[in-house]
Design an enzyme around this catalytic site. Structure first.
Site, PDB file in Angstrom:
ATOM      1  N   ASP A   1       9.718   6.213  14.677  1.00 37.45           N
ATOM      2  CA  ASP A   1       9.726   7.776  14.327  1.00 37.45           C
ATOM      3  C   ASP A   1      10.016   8.561  15.768  1.00 37.45           C
ATOM      4  O   ASP A   1       9.508   8.291  16.648  1.00 37.45           O
ATOM      5  CB  ASP A   1       8.080   8.154  14.100  1.00 37.45           C
ATOM      6  CG  ASP A   1       7.867   9.573  13.598  1.00 37.45           C
ATOM      7  OD1 ASP A   1       6.754   9.891  13.435  1.00 37.45           O
ATOM      8  OD2 ASP A   1       8.905  10.362  13.777  1.00 37.45           O
TER       9      ASP A   1
ATOM     10  N   ASP B   1      10.628  12.440  16.955  1.00 41.50           N
ATOM     11  CA  ASP B   1      10.528  13.606  16.600  1.00 41.50           C
ATOM     12  C   ASP B   1      10.935  14.725  17.788  1.00 41.50           C
ATOM     13  O   ASP B   1      10.636  14.352  18.949  1.00 41.50           O
ATOM     14  CB  ASP B   1       8.829  13.927  16.661  1.00 41.50           C
ATOM     15  CG  ASP B   1       8.328  15.212  15.786  1.00 41.50           C
ATOM     16  OD1 ASP B   1       8.888  16.156  16.355  1.00 41.50           O
ATOM     17  OD2 ASP B   1       7.333  15.126  15.110  1.00 41.50           O
TER      18      ASP B   1
ATOM     19  N   GLU C   1       0.843  -1.295  -0.112  1.00 39.49           N
ATOM     20  CA  GLU C   1       0.019   0.039  -0.055  1.00 39.49           C
ATOM     21  C   GLU C   1       0.882   1.288  -0.058  1.00 39.49           C
ATOM     22  O   GLU C   1       1.914   1.365   0.635  1.00 39.49           O
ATOM     23  CB  GLU C   1      -0.876   0.120   1.134  1.00 39.49           C
ATOM     24  CG  GLU C   1      -1.657   1.285   1.192  1.00 39.49           C
ATOM     25  CD  GLU C   1      -2.610   1.622   2.565  1.00 39.49           C
ATOM     26  OE1 GLU C   1      -2.327   0.784   3.531  1.00 39.49           O
ATOM     27  OE2 GLU C   1      -2.874   2.585   2.578  1.00 39.49           O
TER      28      GLU C   1
END
Lengths: 454, 461
Positions: B143, B145, B75
């Site tokens: 991830d 941040d 996807e």
């Protein structure tokens, strides 16, 4: 597993060279005699009940190991190892049928089987434990010698990080792909290196038990599905009655202590008798009100029931006195009847606190002339029973269902069906104790409101 | 997290038809990023072939053991101009992907999981029993941040990042990368600059791609130390009598020196009352807090620099805590807790836990900064400067001035050291893609052989 009538059993499993704990992944392809079906299950149930008692008494793990060893020897032993294994497996699968039928039953069975498994695992020697672990398809390799030496410091650090002040590590560690022990990895409870987790022996038990519990839990759900869709109906004349009778055997509270639902006061008792008593007790109660007397069997059956329902000794004495003195006079009451009431409550003689009778006991009693105790579903004539059921409020359709059960001698099921018809609800666990009927009924009639202060 | 976050959860957000929700394009930096530049970037610079090779994991059809439909079951999602969001996009090969990107010019491209069937055809499968639409493979991703560190950086906050706080990302990369390799045994790890203020990590080993959600969650929890919010002052609680070997190694090899060196120099975390109060709150013993507070409040105005003052106070704090650590279990590792609070990586757990979570593709351009999401070399991450990453406008400028050299007709984007993007492409290929593909081919080969072997056995009489 095929159940047959009185035929010699055909080939059973080969006993493995290292006897492992069966993990009950699949029902074995063997034939079982109908008698063994029930007997094996009862023996296993004795073991599970023993485990339950042990846990309830707060035994520590070592004590539980000993208890399980004793229980197993007592009930499940057989001189032929393969016969013993067969009994183990068969009894487990039969009990799965019995205990898949409601959430409460499932929960109990899962807890007890898991505890049983845990302690049987702990009792195995190192080799056998490894073999069992292998049966789960998990890849565990023991860490020994030089490799263990080289990891000692890191393993010690893990032990200390988990709260132990000394860095002594266990004697046995297993090397396992980290993917197989997510809980331990997430909690940083193991040392991992190049994708392998180093699991201590003590951690292994809980891992294996977790696997076992999850597998049985899933199996119970599947079994329940099969039971409700095909087995129950297909076996309704043969296995189903046995299955439904088994769960009542040893399980359940003995109702010697009443709970929050069951504080009845004398002024409410007539109303409560009408709304919540099972047929057997309603009958006794009505007869008592009518005749102002009950014979010994009836006094025991009803009296203990009322105790279980929450009637205090003083109230009980007042209650029985109020009725009996209408016929016999208060002196005679004190002389002949008060003593035995106090005896029931454990205040006289050897001071045993008697427990209210379960259905099995009541059904197997033998009421004679002038007696009103026993189980109406068994002891009443058809006509009388129908009349009584009519007074309970059953429709003719409901009554036929109940009478059908009675015809097939399934008295507790008949009572369960009555319960379901009266309260318009299902009772999956099945009635096996009059006080259970009472409590379930109260739960429905008095949902979740806090009890008024006594 | 960016505004796309709600759409990345669950499969009920299936917005396939473009909706024009906001006609005004929200570009913050039109000189750095605009549609025109983006078109040129996608026309000439985006490395389609490399991305396709990576995500095919060796299934290029050249070996009988290949699954030629593998790439087509991955996807992708596009975020277009005007915040239009298209999910469940899939492409059967590199040129289909390239065509779609050149038609849509997405502001952001996300990569999702490889599913059991073509995402395009999912509706035919959604509910039925055996043939469900479900993820089967997905890289293990992380991830990080920098906005999650706002409580411990004083130079910037929010979307800003500078050379004083970026080192927090550097140390995070070192800790996580080392652990992924040493503890978990992973080898094919790609670190990517997120384009503005963070980093992403893609673990591409086959074992990593096949992890279940539960296993991913376990890895994420293994990495989790910081459990903070406004309501608690002690956000790192290290229990026990020693650190777990992973935490001990991270502390000794990376965190301690970083805290006492670069962090102190950049942030001076003890230099003002407001700053040191935050640290004092982390000490669970009131008496010790009082003792230190008095010392520092009454300190005469010294000629020491902020940095020196800060360091001196840190020494005092350490000495006090070490001498008093027997007082209570919660003081045992208080020094380490403080260091961890300021320096230990803070990953976004939700991103890692679920297979169907989408993550931005490498070599996208960040719409707010115009910077390209380039790979970061974990072995040289000290040298990475987020403010020196090529921007779109710089790349376009280079094309214009470089002339014909960039206007190449072949499939592969040039990876010469002389071009701005070339270095990154080269690094991507040599350190990551090539070793990965080699290992993939071996894996396909060996699993094919064993399959053949098995079926041979089943024919034996």
């Amino acid at each position: 597993m095929e159940v047959i009538r009185s035929q010699k059993r055909t080939a059973s499993n080969d006993a493995a060279s290292i006897p492992t704990l069966p993990l009950y992944f699949t029902a074995p392809p063997m034939e079982v005699r109908l008698e063994e079906f029930e007997l094996f299950a009862i023996d296993r149930l004795r073991v599970l009940k023993g485990v339950s008692d042990g846990l309830a008494r707060g035994k520590n793990p070592k004590e539980m190991d000993d208890l399980v060893s004793t229980l197993w020897k007592e009930h499940m032993r057989h001189s032929d190892v393969s016969e013993m294994l067969n009994k183990d497996i068969i009894s487990h699968f039969v009990l799965r049928l019995v205990y898949c039928r409601s959430d409460e039953l499932k929960k109990w069975f899962l807890s007890m089987e898991t505890a049983l498994f845990r302690h049987r695992f702990r009792l195995q020697n190192f080799e056998a434990q490894r073999a069992t672990v292998g049966e789960f398809g998990l890849q565990y390799k023991a860490v020994t010698g030089a490799e263990l030496e080289s990891l000692k410091e890191k393993l010690g650090q893990v032990v200390r990080s988990l709260g132990q002040i000394s860095p002594t590590i266990e004697t046995i560690y297993y090397k396992v792909p980290f993917e197989e022990v997510p809980d331990l990895v997430a909690g940083r409870r193991v040392f991992i290196q190049k994708g392998n987790a180093f699991v201590a022996g003590s951690q292994l038990v809980s891992l294996v038990v977790t696997q076992f519990r999850s597998h049985i839990s899933k199996a119970l759900i599947l079994t329940n599905r099969k039971w409700t869709t095909t087995i129950r109906e297909r076996e309704k004349d043969r296995l189903t009655p046995i299955v439904e009778g088994l769960s009542s055997s040893y399980l359940g509270p003995d109702y010697s202590q009443s709970n929050e639902y069951a504080d009845i006061s004398l002024k409410d008792i007539d109303q409560v008798a009408k709304s919540s008593f099972p047929l057997c007790m309603r009958h006794l109660f009505e007869k008592l009100r009518e005749d102002h007397h009950l014979k010994h069997g009836g006094r025991m059956q009803l009296g203990l029931f009322l105790k279980g329902v929450g009637l205090k000794l003083e109230d009980a004495l007042a209650f029985w006195r109020a009725e009996f003195t209408k016929k016999v006079g208060s002196e005679k009451f004190d002389k002949e009847y008060a003593y035995s009431i106090r005896h029931n409550y454990g205040k006289e003689g050897k001071r045993t606190d008697y427990t209210p009778y379960a259905c099995q006991k009541i059904i197997s009693s033998a009421p004679g002339v002038g007696d009103h105790h026993g189980c109406p579903y068994r002891h009443f004539s058809d006509d009388n029973l129908r009349a009584a059921l009519g007074r309970m409020g059953l429709s003719s359709r409901g009554m036929e269902d109940v009478m059908d059960k009675v015809r097939n001698k399934h008295y507790q099921l008949a009572c369960t069906m009555t319960f379901e018809a009266v309260y318009g609800t299902t009772c999956d666990a099945g009635i096996n104790h009059p006080n259970q009927y009472f409590e379930e009924s109260q739960k429905i009639l008095k949902p979740k409101t806090p009890t008024a202060p006594v | 997290m960016t505004r796309e976050e709600p759409e990345t959860r669950g499969e009920d957000m299936m917005i396939d038809a473009p909706k024009f929700t906001n006609p005004k394009p929200r570009i913050e930096n039109p000189d750095e990023f605009n549609v025109h530049y983006l078109r040129i970037y996608y026309g000439k610079l985006f490395p389609y072939t490399d991305i396709h090779k990576w995500l095919s994991y060796g299934h290029d059809g050249k070996h009988p053991g290949c699954d030629e439909f593998y790439f087509g079951r991955r996807e992708f999602s596009f975020t277009l101009e005007n915040d239009v969001y298209l999910r469940y996009k899939s492409f059967k090969n590199a040129s289909a992907m390239e065509d779609a990107i050149k038609v849509n010019f997405p502001y952001k491209i996300d990569i999702g999981a490889v599913y059991s069937v073509d995402p395009d055809k999912r509706h035919a499968y959604a509910q039925s029993g055996t043939n469900v639409f479900t993820p089967v493979e997905r890289e293990l991703v992380f991830d990080i941040d920098i906005t999650d560190y706002d409580d411990v950086r004083y130079c910037c906050s929010g979307a800003d990042v500078c050379s004083k706080c970026w080192p927090l990302m550097t140390v995070a990369i070192k800790v996580i990368d080392t652990s992924l390799r040493e503890d978990f045994g992973f080898k094919h790890i790609l670190w990517v600059f997120s384009g503005r203020r963070g980093v992403h990590c893609w673990v591409c080993d086959v074992k990593a791609r096949r992890l279940t959600n539960e296993q991913r969650s376990a890895v994420a929890e293994y990495f989790r130390v910081y459990k903070g919010n406004e309501n608690n002052a002690r956000k790192v609680a290290l229990m026990g009598h020693s650190l777990h070997p992973f935490l001990a190694r991270s502390y000794v090899d990376f965190l301690k020196d970083f805290f006492e060196g670069e962090l102190q120099a950049n942030q001076s975390i003890f230099s003002s009352k407001e700053k040191y109060e935050k640290i004092l709150e982390m000490i669970s013993d009131e008496d010790i807090q009082l003792e230190l507070r008095e010392k520092w409040e009454n300190a005469a105005r010294s000629s020491l620099s902020e940095e020196a003052t800060s360091l001196a106070r840190w020494e005092q704090l350490k000495n006090t805590l070490y001498s008093k650590k027997q007082k209570a279990p919660s003081l045992r590792m208080c020094v380490e807790e403080i260091v961890f609070t300021f320096t230990y990586p803070r990953i976004d757990l939700e991103v890692s836990k679920q297979m169907n979570h989408l993550l931005k593709a490498p070599f996208c351009v960040h719409p707010k900064t115009g910077r390209v999401c380039v790979p970061i070399d974990p072995n040289n991450c000290d040298e990475f400067d987020p403010l020196a990453v090529p921007t779109l406008s710089q790349l376009i400028e280079e094309i214009n001035s470089g002339g014909s050299k960039m206007d190449v007709d072949d499939d592969d984007v040039p990876d010469s050291d002389t071009s701005l993007l070339g270095k990154s492409i080269k690094f991507f290929r040599s350190s990551f893609l090539e070793p990965l593909l080699k290992s993939c081919k071996e894996e396909i080969e060996s699993s094919y052989k064993s399959k053949i072997g098995k079926s041979k056995d089943s024919f034996s009489w």
